[in-house]
Scaffold this active site. Sequence first.
Site, PDB file in Angstrom:
ATOM      1  N   ASP A  45       0.845  -1.154  -0.042  1.00 28.38           N
ATOM      2  CA  ASP A  45      -0.034   0.088  -0.108  1.00 28.38           C
ATOM      3  C   ASP A  45       0.784   1.346  -0.099  1.00 28.38           C
ATOM      4  O   ASP A  45       0.626   2.132   0.669  1.00 28.38           O
ATOM      5  CB  ASP A  45      -0.713  -0.027   1.275  1.00 28.38           C
ATOM      6  CG  ASP A  45      -1.814  -1.220   1.097  1.00 28.38           C
ATOM      7  OD1 ASP A  45      -2.196  -1.616   0.308  1.00 28.38           O
ATOM      8  OD2 ASP A  45      -1.872  -1.717   2.251  1.00 28.38           O
ATOM      9  N   GLU A 200     -11.121   0.992  -3.720  1.00 30.66           N
ATOM     10  CA  GLU A 200     -10.651   1.387  -2.716  1.00 30.66           C
ATOM     11  C   GLU A 200      -9.069   2.136  -3.011  1.00 30.66           C
ATOM     12  O   GLU A 200      -9.000   2.210  -4.151  1.00 30.66           O
ATOM     13  CB  GLU A 200     -10.256  -0.102  -1.897  1.00 30.66           C
ATOM     14  CG  GLU A 200      -9.170  -0.720  -2.696  1.00 30.66           C
ATOM     15  CD  GLU A 200      -8.953  -2.381  -1.874  1.00 30.66           C
ATOM     16  OE1 GLU A 200      -9.775  -2.441  -0.875  1.00 30.66           O
ATOM     17  OE2 GLU A 200      -8.085  -3.038  -1.994  1.00 30.66           O
TER      18      GLU A 200
HETATM   19  C1  6LW Z   1      -5.557  -1.841   1.786  1.00 34.89           C
HETATM   20  C2  6LW Z   1      -6.336  -1.610   0.582  1.00 34.89           C
HETATM   21  C3  6LW Z   1      -5.482  -3.002  -0.202  1.00 34.89           C
HETATM   22  O1  6LW Z   1      -6.086  -1.047   2.721  1.00 34.89           O
HETATM   23  O2  6LW Z   1      -5.225  -3.945   0.778  1.00 34.89           O
HETATM   24  O3  6LW Z   1      -4.338  -3.588  -1.936  1.00 34.89           O
HETATM   25  C4  6LW Z   1      -5.849  -3.314   1.916  1.00 34.89           C
HETATM   26  N1  6LW Z   1      -5.054  -2.809  -1.354  1.00 34.89           N
HETATM   27  O4  6LW Z   1      -6.243  -0.604  -0.370  1.00 34.89           O
HETATM   28  C5  6LW Z   1      -4.919  -3.863   2.693  1.00 34.89           C
HETATM   29  O5  6LW Z   1      -3.555  -3.604   2.497  1.00 34.89           O
END
Ligand code: 6LW
Length: 515
Positions: A45, A200
């Site tokens: 991240d 996300e």
């Molecule tokens: C993080 C999300 C993700 O918060 O995995 O790969 C989650 N992306 O954005 C945990 O790392």
Amino acid sequence: MKKTVILLAALVALVSCGTNPAQKTTGGSVEVTLHNPIISGFSPDPSVVAVEGDYYIVNSTFHYFPGVPVYHSRDLQNWEQIGNVLDRPSQLPLVESNASLGIYAPTIRYNEGTFYMITTNVGNGGNFMVSATNPAGPWSEPIWLEQQGIDPSLYFEDGKCYMVSNPDATITLCEIDPVTGATLSPGKALWRGTGGRFPEGPHIYKHDGWYYLLISEGGTELAHKLTVARSRNIYGPYEANPANPIFTHCSLAAQESNIQGTGHGDLFQAADGSWWIVFLAYRRYGGDFHHLGRETFLAPVSWEKGWPVVNGGQPVAETMKVRMSAVPEAPQPESIHYDFSAIGPEWMHIQHPVEENYAAKDGVLTLTGNGDGFDWGGWHPSALLRRQKAAECQFGTEVTLLENGEAGLAVYQTHNGHMEYFVRREGQRCQAVLRIRLHSILHEQAVATIPSPSARLDVLAFGDHYEFLLNGQPFGTIDSKLLSTEMAGGFTGVTIGPYCRSGKASFKGFDYQEQ
Ligand code: 6LW
């Protein structure tokens, strides 16, 4: 005649410069070899900020303490850890936290002399932000935020501070007061992505009068991808890039690559005006398994027809030719003997350490066990853990059990998947033991009686397995896939180091050498 000779010499110089594979110059930039990942081992991240030729990256850390490492670079290739954002328990409650909880994706930003880091503490308070004038620290106490969802990010413009995160799987924007954390505008739904699961990791950027909203979709596994939308107004409406996804290895072109799970990126502009992205990916070993965790990668970005294009639309590789304004030094394999006279920022604990169980003097680390190991419920093991940053490396220590108990080296992925290589002392009986936990299986792979409560323990790591040496002699082998994220779960990567579960033990330093 003289003119012709000079011309010819210039031509020869130009041609030879153009054919030098290491370095080509045009228009003030050079072709260089970029080595990926730029931050190896458990470094997921990533978020990046550029401040006048200095670059800083932060990563998520889940249940580890201290949390959120800060790396600094001036050449984009070589990154040095200069501290941790969350280095006091008051900033980082971790009650019952584990490798799937705690600190999720952080974002680092800079505005008018202040650095900000915003993230989610899943299970212990949700979204919060901290600030600092020096990214090496100290950072402030947390300011807890109202808008939830994970992966919060900040965008500053005209004296305003905006926050985006993903409550209800919808990228949502609100204005906040960066000093008090107060919400200043109601949450406005911006985008749900292109239909991939888990929209996300949002970030907002402004470029050529457009607001760009970069997100990840597909989840952090094989289907991970980056998509983008844009608007003339920060509150929307946002139109999706018709060429989405702008980056993924879940493609025909990248299906054979050992690099997979590419996503969760953050765009930035370097001091020379060039655009880049840092993102996470993992490297597979021994089949479809990865155990080093998600790592931080870098790729160049161009703008075409008003949209960002990552690496010319091509998959990334561990070595790739890119253009930079200067040639960075090639990164060197790490080789270090820790004498524990200082505990550097790379050392971590599972949750908060019980301070009185740690002592270091004259090159010897002494750990006192409290009964906690690495299984569920062992929340505060006496252990110093650092990232295994190379698939092929070697590490070891000399351990002495000063009392009855168990102490040695941990190779830890999650509470569900870990190995311990240790000395067990019970009265006159001393044993060396190699043990693996994988979910409900607890297996002692090798056990040998040893004449004294001291042993030299070394681990040779290869991509697909670990070999264990007892006083220099082969002792056992374990597949690294058993510690992979696919098997052991979690969002983390392998960490290694000395631990003491019970009794008291001394360690004569710790050696770590990458191949
Ligand atoms: C993080 C999300 C993700 O918060 O995995 O790969 C989650 N992306 O954005 C945990 O790392």
